[in-house]
Design a protein around this motif. Sequence first.
Motif, PDB file in Angstrom:
ATOM      1  N   ARG A   8       0.867  -1.227   0.111  1.00 39.91           N
ATOM      2  CA  ARG A   8       0.279   0.446  -0.125  1.00 39.91           C
ATOM      3  C   ARG A   8       1.151   1.416   0.076  1.00 39.91           C
ATOM      4  N   ARG A   9       0.253   2.202  -0.599  1.00 38.28           N
ATOM      5  CA  ARG A   9       1.444   3.085  -0.598  1.00 38.28           C
ATOM      6  C   ARG A   9       1.381   4.087  -0.004  1.00 38.28           C
ATOM      7  N   GLU A  10       0.756   4.102   1.342  1.00 35.34           N
ATOM      8  CA  GLU A  10       0.753   5.223   2.757  1.00 35.34           C
ATOM      9  C   GLU A  10       1.508   4.251   3.638  1.00 35.34           C
ATOM     10  N   ILE A  11       1.918   3.031   3.023  1.00 32.22           N
ATOM     11  CA  ILE A  11       3.071   2.422   4.445  1.00 32.22           C
ATOM     12  C   ILE A  11       4.274   2.910   3.223  1.00 32.22           C
ATOM     13  N   GLN A  12       4.436   3.150   2.844  1.00 29.51           N
ATOM     14  CA  GLN A  12       5.695   3.837   1.537  1.00 29.51           C
ATOM     15  C   GLN A  12       5.535   5.013   2.142  1.00 29.51           C
ATOM     16  N   GLY A  13       4.756   5.802   2.079  1.00 29.66           N
ATOM     17  CA  GLY A  13       4.893   7.149   2.851  1.00 29.66           C
ATOM     18  C   GLY A  13       5.118   7.345   4.678  1.00 29.66           C
ATOM     19  N   LEU A  14       4.759   6.707   4.828  1.00 26.89           N
ATOM     20  CA  LEU A  14       5.310   6.576   6.302  1.00 26.89           C
ATOM     21  C   LEU A  14       6.733   6.688   6.610  1.00 26.89           C
ATOM     22  N   ARG A  15       6.947   5.078   5.983  1.00 23.73           N
ATOM     23  CA  ARG A  15       8.360   4.949   5.556  1.00 23.73           C
ATOM     24  C   ARG A  15       9.416   5.763   5.530  1.00 23.73           C
ATOM     25  N   ALA A  16       8.501   6.642   4.523  1.00 21.22           N
ATOM     26  CA  ALA A  16       9.289   8.274   3.426  1.00 21.22           C
ATOM     27  C   ALA A  16       9.770   8.887   4.733  1.00 21.22           C
ATOM     28  N   LEU A 272      -1.125  13.832   1.195  1.00 24.87           N
ATOM     29  CA  LEU A 272       0.898  13.627   1.294  1.00 24.87           C
ATOM     30  C   LEU A 272       1.359  12.662   1.703  1.00 24.87           C
ATOM     31  N   LEU A 273       0.722  11.512   1.605  1.00 30.25           N
ATOM     32  CA  LEU A 273       1.152   9.894   2.313  1.00 30.25           C
ATOM     33  C   LEU A 273       1.509   8.992   0.704  1.00 30.25           C
ATOM     34  N   SER A 274       0.874   9.221   0.153  1.00 32.21           N
ATOM     35  CA  SER A 274       1.029   8.497  -1.440  1.00 32.21           C
ATOM     36  C   SER A 274       1.905   8.580  -2.665  1.00 32.21           C
ATOM     37  N   ASN A 275       1.653  10.348  -2.722  1.00 34.01           N
ATOM     38  CA  ASN A 275       1.928  11.090  -3.611  1.00 34.01           C
ATOM     39  C   ASN A 275       3.728  10.643  -4.174  1.00 34.01           C
ATOM     40  N   ARG A 276       4.086  10.840  -6.106  1.00 37.02           N
ATOM     41  CA  ARG A 276       5.459   9.833  -6.518  1.00 37.02           C
ATOM     42  C   ARG A 276       6.354  10.453  -5.842  1.00 37.02           C
ATOM     43  N   VAL A 277       6.337  12.047  -5.352  1.00 36.48           N
ATOM     44  CA  VAL A 277       7.578  12.065  -4.736  1.00 36.48           C
ATOM     45  C   VAL A 277       7.832  10.981  -3.436  1.00 36.48           C
ATOM     46  N   ILE A 278       7.168  11.476  -2.297  1.00 39.42           N
ATOM     47  CA  ILE A 278       6.591  10.849  -0.831  1.00 39.42           C
ATOM     48  C   ILE A 278       7.154   9.043  -1.315  1.00 39.42           C
TER      49      ILE A 278
END
Length: 368
Positions: A8-16, A272-278
């Motif tokens: 899930r993309r939001e988890i990648q956002g939390l990692r970032a 905020l958590l799922s955009n391409r940069v994050i």
Amino acid sequence: MTAKLSYRREIQGLRALAVLAVITNHLFPDLLPGGFLGVDIFFLLSGYLITSQLMELAAIDETRNSLLVFYARRIRRILPSALLVIWISVFLAYRYLGPVVGNENLRDARWSTLFFANSHFNSLKVDYFGQGASSPLLQHYWSLAVEEQFYIVWPILLLLIVLLFRTHSKKVLLAVVSGIGITSFSSIFMIEKTLTYFATQTRIWELCLGAILAIIGTRNSPRPLQRIALAVLLLSLLLINSSNQIPGFIIIPVLLATGLLLNVSDPEIKLLLSNRVIHYLGDLSFVLYLWHWPVIEIHRQLSFAPLTTGDSIALFLITFVLAVLTHHLFENPIRFNKYLVQHPGVTVISGVCALTLSVLGTYLIVKG
């Protein structure tokens, strides 16, 4: 055998968010005094993701193959980049900091390779929050040690419980992981305070909390609650500092807030958590974490002066470039190699050989 696992993309956002918090804390400590909590966020995410993956594997495959696939995935994900940074750090220590510091880092490399760096640094009385003193180039491997020790024991225990208690496995898992977590949290107040930061037993509860969330399942919470969770998370990074008892009760709101953000429906938070940069920074999070501390500490030990703003910006850019190169030219080619993916046994054997050679190297390269 391969399995399509949750992503899930939001988890990648939390990692970032977690890795940027840690790096910012090390480069600009006054700007983000609680940034070191990014490691605690990583612990919860790791417990959640690993348990989710194991439960998915257990549902589609037999126990023996599930373990083999799991450990092969962990080896491809972690070991190549971890060993690369270890040995480049050792080389740079000898090259620029001299044989004495080089030998010290070689010793640290041995324990980092074996994923017992946290116990090793506790035995040396290393202070994570020490001011003005040189720190080991591989000090940050303490958190990898905690995670890997968890990865060794928890998959076997989880799959054994699933095998023995098929119809009631979730209840048994919850009981077991809750008991481990409570015992771990209690140990914070039972051992010497100077040892609690790096100790495995005082950190396992954070991974256990992630595991509990994976077992019971996460759902979208009300949007106002998601916004409160994000505010708690960001304010904690700004307001908590090294004077608080870490780990301790003060970490609990941070972890609960992270848990509420594992599933996001609020469009602004999702952006905020799922955009391409994050998302890309989340992909880089592991190698960013590996590179940032040796880069910072080598500069600090060579300059004998506090970091200036210019220094910090330059060091972040160097870390980012190294992370990008490692991610695209080294990490991903090994992690997603078709042959290794299709032959997990080969991956495991290769990983064991790499670990063995790395440990042997730490005994053979000592310089006078």
